[in-house]
Design a protein around this motif. Structure first.
Motif, PDB file in Angstrom:
ATOM      1  N   TRP A 146      -1.655  -7.351  13.443  1.00 45.64           N
ATOM      2  CA  TRP A 146      -1.753  -6.574  12.200  1.00 45.64           C
ATOM      3  C   TRP A 146      -2.729  -5.420  12.360  1.00 45.64           C
ATOM      4  CZ3 TRP A 146       0.729  -7.876   7.514  1.00 45.64           C
ATOM      5  CH2 TRP A 146       1.410  -9.107   7.510  1.00 45.64           C
TER       6      TRP A 146
ATOM      7  N   GLY B 228      11.119  -8.147   9.299  1.00 48.05           N
ATOM      8  CA  GLY B 228       9.943  -8.530   8.523  1.00 48.05           C
ATOM      9  C   GLY B 228       9.377  -7.339   7.767  1.00 48.05           C
ATOM     10  N   ALA B 229       9.075  -7.553   6.481  1.00 49.14           N
ATOM     11  CA  ALA B 229       8.651  -6.431   5.639  1.00 49.14           C
ATOM     12  C   ALA B 229       7.391  -5.756   6.176  1.00 49.14           C
ATOM     13  CB  ALA B 229       8.427  -6.921   4.212  1.00 49.14           C
ATOM     14  N   ALA B 230       6.512  -6.524   6.789  1.00 47.72           N
ATOM     15  CA  ALA B 230       5.260  -5.923   7.252  1.00 47.72           C
ATOM     16  C   ALA B 230       5.504  -4.942   8.392  1.00 47.72           C
ATOM     17  CB  ALA B 230       4.292  -7.014   7.701  1.00 47.72           C
ATOM     18  N   LEU B 231       6.699  -4.992   8.973  1.00 49.65           N
ATOM     19  CA  LEU B 231       7.017  -4.060  10.058  1.00 49.65           C
ATOM     20  C   LEU B 231       7.709  -2.808   9.549  1.00 49.65           C
ATOM     21  CD1 LEU B 231       8.205  -6.706  12.632  1.00 49.65           C
ATOM     22  CD2 LEU B 231       6.203  -5.223  12.861  1.00 49.65           C
TER      23      LEU B 231
ATOM     24  N   ARG C  77       6.908   0.125   8.334  1.00 54.41           N
ATOM     25  CA  ARG C  77       6.571   1.457   8.834  1.00 54.41           C
ATOM     26  C   ARG C  77       6.985   1.599  10.303  1.00 54.41           C
ATOM     27  NH1 ARG C  77       0.574   3.913   8.949  1.00 54.41           N
ATOM     28  NH2 ARG C  77       0.833   5.135  10.832  1.00 54.41           N
TER      29      ARG C  77
ATOM     30  N   GLN D  42       5.284 -12.492   5.189  1.00 48.85           N
ATOM     31  CA  GLN D  42       5.423 -11.061   4.921  1.00 48.85           C
ATOM     32  C   GLN D  42       5.975 -10.800   3.526  1.00 48.85           C
ATOM     33  OE1 GLN D  42       6.975  -8.827   8.311  1.00 48.85           O
ATOM     34  NE2 GLN D  42       6.694 -10.630   9.599  1.00 48.85           N
ATOM     35  N   GLY D  43       6.362 -11.850   2.840  1.00 47.81           N
ATOM     36  CA  GLY D  43       6.931 -11.674   1.511  1.00 47.81           C
ATOM     37  C   GLY D  43       5.891 -11.670   0.407  1.00 47.81           C
TER      38      GLY D  43
ATOM     39  N   SER E 125       5.299  -9.178  -2.167  1.00 46.90           N
ATOM     40  CA  SER E 125       4.649  -8.032  -1.537  1.00 46.90           C
ATOM     41  C   SER E 125       5.173  -6.697  -2.079  1.00 46.90           C
ATOM     42  CB  SER E 125       4.767  -8.094  -0.017  1.00 46.90           C
ATOM     43  OG  SER E 125       6.104  -8.189   0.365  1.00 46.90           O
TER      44      SER E 125
ATOM     45  N   PRO F  67       5.170  -2.740  18.049  1.00 42.98           N
ATOM     46  CA  PRO F  67       5.277  -3.319  16.714  1.00 42.98           C
ATOM     47  C   PRO F  67       3.884  -3.554  16.131  1.00 42.98           C
ATOM     48  CG  PRO F  67       6.553  -4.581  18.315  1.00 42.98           C
ATOM     49  CD  PRO F  67       5.754  -3.580  19.080  1.00 42.98           C
ATOM     50  N   ALA F  68       3.675  -3.092  14.923  1.00 44.35           N
ATOM     51  CA  ALA F  68       2.406  -3.342  14.248  1.00 44.35           C
ATOM     52  C   ALA F  68       2.730  -3.768  12.840  1.00 44.35           C
ATOM     53  CB  ALA F  68       1.561  -2.064  14.237  1.00 44.35           C
ATOM     54  N   LYS F  69       2.109  -4.837  12.412  1.00 44.54           N
ATOM     55  CA  LYS F  69       2.347  -5.288  11.041  1.00 44.54           C
ATOM     56  C   LYS F  69       1.332  -4.631  10.122  1.00 44.54           C
ATOM     57  CE  LYS F  69       4.406  -9.681  12.244  1.00 44.54           C
ATOM     58  NZ  LYS F  69       3.921 -10.949  12.813  1.00 44.54           N
ATOM     59  N   ARG F  70       1.791  -4.321   8.936  1.00 44.83           N
ATOM     60  CA  ARG F  70       0.901  -3.723   7.939  1.00 44.83           C
ATOM     61  C   ARG F  70       1.148  -4.383   6.593  1.00 44.83           C
ATOM     62  NH1 ARG F  70       2.506   0.394  11.317  1.00 44.83           N
ATOM     63  NH2 ARG F  70       0.816   1.616  12.218  1.00 44.83           N
ATOM     64  N   SER F  71       0.100  -4.603   5.878  1.00 35.72           N
ATOM     65  CA  SER F  71       0.238  -5.174   4.544  1.00 35.72           C
ATOM     66  C   SER F  71       0.890  -4.149   3.629  1.00 35.72           C
ATOM     67  CB  SER F  71      -1.156  -5.560   4.037  1.00 35.72           C
ATOM     68  OG  SER F  71      -1.371  -5.081   2.747  1.00 35.72           O
ATOM     69  N   SER F  72       1.473  -4.618   2.540  1.00 28.08           N
ATOM     70  CA  SER F  72       2.122  -3.679   1.620  1.00 28.08           C
ATOM     71  C   SER F  72       1.093  -2.769   0.954  1.00 28.08           C
ATOM     72  CB  SER F  72       2.900  -4.448   0.560  1.00 28.08           C
ATOM     73  OG  SER F  72       2.003  -5.208  -0.218  1.00 28.08           O
TER      74      SER F  72
END
Ligand SMILES: Cc1cc2nc3c(=O)[nH]c(=O)nc-3n(C[C@H](O)[C@H](O)[C@H](O)COP(=O)(O)OP(=O)(O)OC[C@H]3O[C@@H](n4cnc5c(N)ncnc54)[C@H](O)[C@@H]3O)c2cc1C
Ligand SMILES: NC(=O)c1ccc[n+]([C@@H]2O[C@H](COP(=O)([O-])OP(=O)(O)OC[C@H]3O[C@@H](n4cnc5c(N)ncnc54)[C@H](O)[C@@H]3O)[C@@H](O)[C@H]2O)c1
Ligand SMILES: Cc1cc2nc3c(=O)[nH]c(=O)nc-3n(C[C@H](O)[C@H](O)[C@H](O)COP(=O)(O)O)c2cc1C
Ligand SMILES: [Zn+2]
Lengths: 233, 405, 86, 956
Positions: D606, A195-198, A200, D724-725, D787, D583-588
């Motif tokens: 997030w 997933g792109a948000a991961l 980093r 996430q796209g 994104s 795992p941490a999600k981050r916006s573009s």
């Protein structure tokens, strides 16, 4: 077109979710096919050597990633897809997730064209067929070199031994405790999707694992082109 | 102290099963034993048999991480668990058995403002019920748990605050089981280990007898106190339960010199940590999401629980895990117990204890004994009737019990 | 992880790859009574034995599928996609 | 001091010396030494003080199996000195003694403690008065515990990691059997891993006269391609997954077949003084000699129940240790090694054993005799500084048991032996009862071959050989045992006789516990804590079972054993934990938020910008000019196909099939119990396609919810999660329209692009989907684009808005803004029990829909029954901002609801909030009491949005 907002346009720079990490590691960027691509770090020669002797990883998030659903997914790339195996055709990898869903991976330059062709095919398909551009949804890292498998072993339980995952093997499954997939593109070359948000997070995990094995990031120019030898029918 | 120099049997040697008992309690865990104890103590009901398929305390009672607290979210829950905690405070003296109740306080950490909201709500509900429970912030947390990393700038899950519950703590699981067993035995109840219930006979909407691995026993009333196995026993009586059974795991380190007095719980990290009087760090996590009756643990548990514990206590990185184990948990849809009558007249149930039933043992014993002896459902447990799932009147403790024991 | 599950699409994976959907619990076909609705929403058989249940390959192909598993041993007897189920 | 002259094959390198410290004193060692061997060579005999009585304990097993040599190394507690290699400069200290190992004040408990500290003494003491218990408890606590850790450590310092290793065959244990198994399987082509916890493969061969053979077998395995893991205990068996700890690495080995060749654990004997420093297992004494060239004693007595001890006596003799006497419990018949001993003039007592060991501070002598003889008869007291015991063996079946194997008591051999091995697992060597070297090797070779055969390797010849081997083994197995079974306790003399060294449990303690009623092995274990210490029963399980059988008058088979649990070897938490990443999600756009100085917090999985340092100013900008917030975390699904409308109609209580193309509608998702689980907006993109957004934290669950029902219903619909796209930003405020108009060709006039329109157009050169929705209450454009372009779009909007007062705003100002509009936040204003009627959204439930939908039945009921509590807005009577979570009470008292949101609103000049209140009070102007940290506050109910109640601003 209906879903254009999912796709990138060459008019504006497209960025990988790992751009900042690559920059911090010293990457030099070039705009290619609309994308800011980390083409090299300090020393391309050393990077090639790294991929030959240890392990290098390169950000390939610019690759086109097009999802196909429906009939289209079953007969993609000009042949019947078999679960577990990606088909190399038309300069793209056709990767089946299920019998009704596949992902096409292509060079950034051909994403738009391929998408259009597939959309046309979808329209003329007898049943429901969908083409969704996931290029921005998924981050991609190529991991190459003799240490690639050991690197993966640090963060995924997917079995990548050659007798289980031959070249062309496509393995959806958890990577670094997140949803992902691994494609074996060559003898010592793998492509990992997530997933792109991961972005980093994945960069951190992979860089950490690779560093312990004497590896590190490389620019895309340090990677050998995916050879014709890898064609699998 | 006087027992120190005297060797007295804790309980009679189990004899033959009688043909019939006024009350048959299935399950020799903390609830079954407590019920037998209070039946005798409060109601003089002594013709009681506790049937336990293995050794007493072999179920969740002997496997649990022994956290006692009463800072629940719903008024129904808070009242109920508070009554239990108060009984626990006196239970050791009453049973003349030191239960090693280490009442040094309990901290539920909040790592997000969403969690702070839940803590604030619990603190307020608790306060209104006279339960000592309040929000605390990093400075005070540091004083309560000086060994814990409270303001690590690189923390993955920074600590914003915590719900502090001074009367919470840990107790010695086995001591509770043995103390209650002795109390029940001295009260007249018979404790029968290695006696498995294999069937229940019914007639006219009533239970007549239970079949066991040691023969048939007639019963005036049957109490299902089998926690993780309660669906199976209820099935025998034709009573359905809204229960799924999962494993919950725990592990201990080799004994260490004292570092931590309070109990630490982090729902976001799915860990809870205490240090026992023997010096071991005792750690637990959340249940496995899938249902099972097999009490074998997972490697994943050991990996997750240690990683998260080290977030809070990095100095434990070289401390060694000595043992891990698993127990069964009977999860109810609303994280509140199912306690009392069923559609079968003389068949009552104590179930739905999930990951938090040990703290309820004395109050379960008391209320279930009262119901059994009088036929009336005590008010304290009326909200926990099985019927609520048919009527969809839940008592949701999701926010206070899901991962936090 | 305690066991491995075979995704009908992807093959064997650690059970941590998957999400558990619980035992099969068919939705009533016609308007249930209050009691039936409660049963459907909350009550489960929770068998000690072979259980037919839902799983989703959360970290992989994303597909929902059925498994038959013995809850006493965690042995998985079969996994199959709903469209392939008899 | 005790170093022997150079020996063939020793593991130490005498050309390289190292130095380390023990309790502050410098100790020198050779490369290859363990802490234990170096200290012993330097004359150290006491290695630790025992758990309860603080008795001296010395080296015993020299294989990391017993608790006697636990030390602390630097910051690592619980290190087994006997197996831990010496590193230059390491600081080793003892663990459980104060002030020093030699002078331990707590050892007074040994003298006076006996009667005061029987098992479970703490259960019987300090009961009254209750108020003194906390004090006693402090004392108890500080007396317990061994290792001492730093009070505080900011972060993890030790880098550890996981390594997954798939294999065809895993062999656990690298003795004669394991090496043979590994080689056999690998030679047939299997991919084989072998894990052995010793310093090098070989197992017993290493120190028991087979080093050459060990090295041959190792070489053979290596050549066959076996991956050999040394110093690597396998920690458990988790259905085919075996974690193996090696140094900083946790190998997670997942093998198709597993061969357990874990050998057997040499057992101690029970006699008074059996814990004195100087009492060693034969394996331990020999390991000192053979691996480290250390002489374990000068004058030794040997007590054995089988040839193993006799072999050891011979080996020790060769190493220059004087053997004062050998007591062989077997009554008659001279075995091979017995004859050799006699030939070398070693005194041999048949049918005899140790009755007592004596000494102060260490072993000084023993008494030998017949265990069943009357007092004094035929006894011999002998002075010695080493007592070598070999009390038989216990097969190391722990991992096998975890994988489903069963054991039963073998009366003849006096041990719990395997009775059933599950399919997929194989047992070889001593663990499987293959007693002699030849049969250990054979059983390994057979198991290895069979494991490979099971996977399709091998040929006819290899099958024939394996079958042949099986037959030979079966014949061997039938032969009578060569060992005597010792009695539970070898004498009835006075003095402590330890059944469990870890926990200081004596034979008498077990006797007492049975008398008290703890008469099953499980109860006795828990009461006395036998087997619950660091050795986990390796040394004490069998003795305890023997004692229990004696005390309860039952057989060992009836007593049974306790459950073997992971880890097999106590393992540092750091090793199990692996790397610390989450795992941490981050916006573009996340990097931009950081650059703008955002405070970042967790929101679900997030990382999000909470604010940019000025939440009030940020909110004000939205009202007065414009604000820009990153809402990329929203869940986003594409739902398409001829049945897409039908699917949504079934999943949402309201209707979507009649939504016009290009329009947006809000929806709430309910469960079949009628509870709200999520919400979001849906835009119809074309006849067959919908764009569905969900809450940020609900994205994954809702995607699965949709696909689950789809799998069940089989409608003709495709769903893709594009969360996430797509980046999404919300541009809102009175000047938003001006700003966006500079970047897009789209007609953004109030008429051209009305409230709840969804349009596709380029913004800043990027194809976008723009939804006109107004979560924050001002004219707003939620702009979604690929994104990869998120950062570009963000930059372009901020640039375009620079002259219009545009500011970025974070989550916190957004919360205030949406609160002013009474837009709910799922999970904050609602909880798992909220239904749409209580949440004041009856209009969202369309019970007049023709078709069934999820939640319908429950919602029909809720529509009829008035809710108990309702979600409303409130205004505070004074300026106090109640804590979110504060309790709402009707005027009369008991709590009925809570405050879910509350903020001071500069815009509205007061404190506003949302709360669940008793339904009867859910009317404008009603007063409710809020209890906040005990303070009672007054608030007034408001049921229409605080800001722009008629939505004029929004629609403008
Ligand atoms: C790892 C773990 C940690 C926990 N931590 C906590 C905590 O910190 N705080 C807390 O309050 N709670 C905790 N719990 C939950 C708590 O332990 C249980 O809810 C509680 O013990 C259940 O009540 P019990 O003691 O009566 O059950 P059990 O001890 O499980 O008793 C049930 C008994 O029934 C017997 N039985 C089953 N079937 C039959 C049959 N057919 N015939 C005869 N007998 C039968 C079983 O053998 C068992 O002994 C934890 C649970 C686990 C597993
Ligand atoms: N002189 C002789 O005749 C002689 C000498 C030595 C041995 N032998 C024979 O050899 C046989 C022993 O061979 P074997 O191979 O069965 O046993 P072994 O004891 O030699 O080897 C077992 C090995 O397994 C290791 N091990 C155990 N559990 C482990 C775990 N969980 N993880 C990693 N490693 C683990 C041990 O450290 C040991 O190295 C016996 O039958 C014995 O009689 C004979
Ligand atoms: C609070 C608590 C503390 C424990 N401490 C120890 C311990 O110090 N050593 C040990 O071996 N086991 C310890 N155990 C675990 C038990 O040995 C055992 O694993 C548990 O009762 C489950 O039983 P089983 O493993 O026989 O299935 C502890 C258990 C509990 C509940
Ligand atoms: Zn899959």
């Amino acid at each position: 077109m209906s879903f254009e907002f999912l796709s990138t346009s060459e008019a504006a720079p497209a960025r990988s979710p790992m751009e900042r990490e690559a920059r911090a590691a010293g990457a030099v960027f070039e705009r290619r096919d609309g994308w800011n691509v980390a083409v090299r770090f300090e020393d391309p020669q050393a990077e090639r050597e790294r991929c030959r002797a240890a392990v290098g990883f390169a950000d390939l998030s610019q690759l086109g990633k097009i999802e196909l659903q429906g009939e289209l997914a079953a007969f993609a790339g000009g042949g019947a897809l078999e679960l577990g195996t990606a088909l190399r055709s038309d300069g793209a990898w056709w990767c089946p997730y299920t019998r009704e869903r596949a992902l096409v991976l292509c060079e950034a330059a051909s994403t738009a064209g391929l998408r259009e062709r597939l959309e046309e095919a979808a329209e003329s398909s007898p049943g429901l067929a969908s083409v969704i551009d996931l290029s921005s949804s998924l981050g991609a890292l190529a991991i190459a070199g003799p240490g690639a498998r050991e690197t993966f072993a640090r963060f995924t339980a997917i079995d990548l031994r050659p007798q289980v995952t031959p070249v062309g093997g496509f393995r959806p499954g958890s990577v670094a405790r997140s949803a992902g997939a691994i494609l074996r593109e060559g003898e010592e070359r793998y492509l990992m999707l997530f997933g792109a948000a991961l972005g980093r997070y994945m960069w951190t995990v992979v860089a950490d694992a690779a560093a312990a094995l004497g590896g590190g990031p490389v620019g895309v120019d340090a990677l050998d082109p995916v050879g014709q030898a890898a064609v699998h029918a | 102290m006087r027992d120190l120099f005297r060797t007295r049997r804790m309980w009679r040697r189990p004899g033959e099963l009688k043909d019939s008992y006024d009350v048959v309690i299935v399950g020799g865990g903390s609830h079954g034993l407590a019920t037998a104890y209070y039946l005798a103590r409060d109601h003089g009901v002594t013709d009681v048999a506790i049937l336990e398929k293995s050794y007493i305390g072999s179920g969740a009672a002997g496997r649990n991480t022994t956290i006692l607290r009463s800072n629940y979210k719903t008024p129904e829950g808070a009242r109920f668990y508070d009554a239990s905690l108060k009984l626990y405070e006196r239970l050791g003296a009453e049973l003349d058995f030191n239960l090693l109740f280490s009442q040094n306080g309990h901290l539920t950490l909040a790592h997000s403002d969403r969690a702070m909201f839940v803590m604030a709500n619990r603190a307020e509900v608790n306060r209104l019920h006279g339960i000592d429970s309040r929000l605390v912030y990093p400075d005070e947390i540091k004083e309560l748990a000086p060994a814990m990393q409270v303001d690590n700038p690189h923390a993955v899950f920074p600590i914003q605050g915590a719900l502090y519950h001074p009367p919470g703590g840990v107790i010695r699981h086995d001591a509770v089981v043995w103390g209650l067993a002795r109390g029940a035995d001295r009260g007249g109840a018979e404790v029968h280990p290695y006696t498995e219930v294999t069937g229940i006979e019914r007639a006219n909407g009533r239970v007549e007898a239970v079949q066991t691995s040691r023969g048939r026993v007639k019963a005036g009333t049957v109490l299902n106190c089998t926690a993780g196995w309660s669906s199976l026993i209820s099935d025998m009586a034709g009573v359905q339960l809204p229960i799924t059974t999962h494993i919950l795991q725990a592990c201990v380190t080799e004994p260490l010199k004292p570092l931590l007095d309070v109990v630490i719980v982090s729902s976001q990290m799915h860990v809870y940590i205490s240090q026992t009087d023997r010096g071991e760090f005792l750690m637990g996590a959340e249940i496995e999401p899938w249902t099972t009756y097999r009490m074998q643990g997972t490697l994943n548990f050991m990996q997750e629980v240690t990683r998260h514990t080290l977030e809070l206590f990095p100095q434990l990185e070289r401390a060694r895990i000595l043992r891990s184990w698993a127990g069964l948990c009977d999860l109810s849809p609303d994280f509140s117990p199912i306690l009392g009558k069923t559609s079968v007249d003389n068949f009552h149930v104590s179930s739905g204890w999930g990951t938090y039933g040990f703290k309820a043992a004395p109050i379960v014993g008391r209320t279930l004994a009262e119901l059994t002896a009088t036929g009336r459902t005590p008010e304290l447990i009326a909200p926990f009737a099985l019927e609520r799932f048919y009527e969809d009147k839940l008592v949701s403790e999701l926010a206070a019990a899901a991962v936090s024991h | 992880m305690s066991y491995v599950l075979t995704c009908p699409n992807c093959g064997p994976r650690e059970v941590t790859d998957f999400g558990f959907g619980g035992e099969l619990n068919p939705r009533p076909r016609s308007t249930p009574s209050q009691r039936e609705l409660g049963e459907y929403n909350y009550f489960r058989r929770n068998v000690a034995g072979v259980q037919r249940e839902w799983w989703v390959h959360r970290s992989g192909c994303g597909a929902w599928f059925y498994a038959e598993r013995d809850t006493r041993t965690n042995e998985v007897l079969l996994t199959e996609l709903p469209e392939d189920a008899a | 001091m005790s170093r022997l002259p150079e020996r063939e094959g020793e593991r130490i390198d005498r050309s390289r010396t190292l130095s380390f410290s023990f309790d502050g004193n410098e100790v020198s060692a050779y490369e290859g030494d363990t802490i234990g061997s170096a200290l012993f060579a330097a004359g150290q005999r006491t290695f630790s003080r025992s758990f309860k009585y603080h008795r001296r304990r010395g080296l015993m097993c020299c294989a990391g199996q017993c608790p006697n040599c636990l030390v602390q190394v630097d910051d690592a507690p619980g290190v087994r000195a006997c197996t831990e290699p010496v590193r230059e400069g390491m600081k080793v200290v003892h663990m459980n003694a104060s002030p020093s190992l030699e002078l331990d004040l707590m050892s007074a408990t040994d003298v006076v403690g006996g009667p005061f500290t029987p098992p479970g003494f703490y259960y019987k003491t300090f009961i009254r008065p209750r108020r003194l218990w906390p004090l006693y408890e402090k004392v108890l606590r500080s007396a317990a515990g061994l290792g001492r850790l730093r009070k505080s450590q900011p972060e993890r310092e030790w880098r550890t990691e996981y390594r997954r290793r798939h294999a065809d065959v895993l062999v656990v244990g690298g003795g004669a059997a394991g090496l043979s198994a590994a080689a056999a399987a690998a030679e047939l082509g299997a991919d084989v891993v072998l894990a052995d916890e010793g310093p090098e493969p070989g197992g017993r061969l290493l120190a028991e006269g087979g080093r050459e053979r060990a090295r041959e077998l190792t070489e053979r395995a290596r050549l066959a391609g076996v991956e050999l893991l040394e110093n690597a205990p396998a920690l458990g068996a988790f259905d085919g997954l075996v974690p193996v700890w090696q140094g900083d690495t946790l190998h997670q080995v997942r093998a198709a077949r597993i061969v357990y060749a874990t050998g057997a654990i040499e057992q101690p004997l029970l006699f008074p003084g059996n814990d004195l420093p100087g009492v060693m297992l034969s394996g331990g004494a020999l390991r000192l000699v053979e691996l480290y060239a250390v002489k374990p004693g000068t004058r030794a007595v040997v007590a054995a129940v089988c040839d193993r001890g006799l072999d050891a006596a011979l080996a020790l003799l060769d190493a220059g240790v004087e053997i004062a006497c050998v007591a062989d419990l077997r009554p008659g018949g001279a075995s091979g090694p017995a004859k050799l001993l006699l030939r070398r003039n070693v005194a041999l007592m048949r049918g005899a054993t140790v009755l007592e060991a004596r000494g102060r501070g260490g072993l000084q002598g023993v008494v030998l005799g017949r265990p069943d003889a009357a007092d004094g008869e035929g006894e011999r007291a002998i002075g010695c500084d080493l007592l070598v015991v070999s009390g038989g063996s216990a097969p190391a079946t722990s991992l096998l048991s975890q994988s489903g194997a069963r054991t039963g008591y073998d009366t003849e051999r006096g041990q719990f032996a395997l009775t059933h091995v599950p399919s997929g697992a194989f047992a070889a060597g001593e663990v499987a009862g293959a007693g002699e070297l030849a049969s250990a090797e054979l059983s390994g070779a057979v198991a290895g071959a069979e494991a490979a055969h099971a996977l399709g390797f091998g040929d006819e010849l290899s099958h024939t050989r394996a079958e042949e081997g099986r037959r030979t083994l079966a014949r061997d197995h039938g032969r009578p045992a060569q060992a005597a079974v010792p009695p539970p306790v070898t004498s009835r003399r006075k003095g402590k006789c330890f059944a469990c060294l870890c926990e200081d449990v004596t034979a008498k303690d077990i006797h007492l516990s049975v008398k008290e009623g703890y008469d099953s092995i499980e109860l006795s274990k828990r009461y006395t804590t036998t087997t619950m210490g660091p050795c986990q029963g390796r040394m004490c399980q069998l003795p305890a079972v023997r004692l229990m059988a004696q005390e309860t008058g039952t057989t060992l088979a009836e007593v049974g054993t306790t459950t073997a649990r992971p880890p097999w070897h106590a393992v540092p938490m750091g090793v199990l934990a692996g790397r610390p990443f989450e795992p941490a999600k981050r916006s573009s756009i996340h990097g931009r938020h950081r650059e703008l100085g955002a405070n970042v917090l967790w929101a679900g999985d997030w990382r999000r910008a909470y604010d940019y340092g000025d939440p009030r100013g940020e909110a004000l900008a939205v009202h007065e000019a414009a604000g820009l917030i990153d809402v990329s975390t929203l869940g986003k699904l594409i739902v398409r196909g001829p049945d897409a409308g039908e699917l949504l109609d079934r999943l949402y209580p309201n209707r979507f099939s009649n939504l016009k193309v290009g329009r947006v509608r809000y929806g709430v998702i309910a469960s079949d119990a009628g509870r709200i689980t999520d919400d979001g907006t849906i835009c119809r993109l074309d006849d067959d396609s919908f764009y569905v957004t969900t809450t940020s934290s609900g994205a994954g669950a809702i995607y699965e919810w949709f696909t689950w029902w789809l799998a069940d219903w089989g409608l003709d619909v495709h769903i893709t999660d594009v969360t996430q796209g797509l980046s999404a930003v919300n541009l809102a405020g009175p000047r938003a329209r001006e700003i966006i108009s500079t970047l897009t060709p789209l007609d953004c006039s109030a008429e051209g692009f009305t409230y709840l329109d969804g349009k596709r157009a380029e913004v800043a050169g990027v194809p976008c989907l723009i939804l006109r929705i107004g979560f924050v209450g001002e004219v707003g454009y939620e702009i979604h684009c690929a994104s990869a372009h998120g950062e570009h779009l963000w930059d372009a909007l901020l640039d375009a808005g620079a002259g219009h007062g545009l500011r970025p705003f974070g989550l916190e100002p957004q919360r205030l803004l949406r609160l002013q509009k009474m837009h709910i936040l799922i999970g904050q204003d609602t909880d798992s029990e909220s239904n749409p009627f209580g949440a004041a959204m009856p209009w969202i439930v369309k019970l007049d829909k023709e078709q069934d939908f999820i939640g319908r039945w429950a919602l029909e009921r809720y529509a009829e029954e008035p809710p108990e509590t309702s979600l409303v807005g409130f205004r505070m009577a004074n300026g106090h901002v109640p804590t979110e979570g504060a309790v709402v009470m009707p005027v009369d008292g008991s709590p009925m609801g809570q405050v879910t949101s509350a903020r001071h609103s500069p815009q509205l000049g007061g404190v506003i909030g949302m709360a669940w209140v008793p339904a009867a009070l859910a009317k404008d102007g009603q007063r409710v009491t809020i209890s906040d940290e005990g303070k009672k506050l007054q608030a007034e109910v408001v049921t229409t949005p605080f800001y722009d109640p008629d939505g004029e601003v929004l629609r403008s």
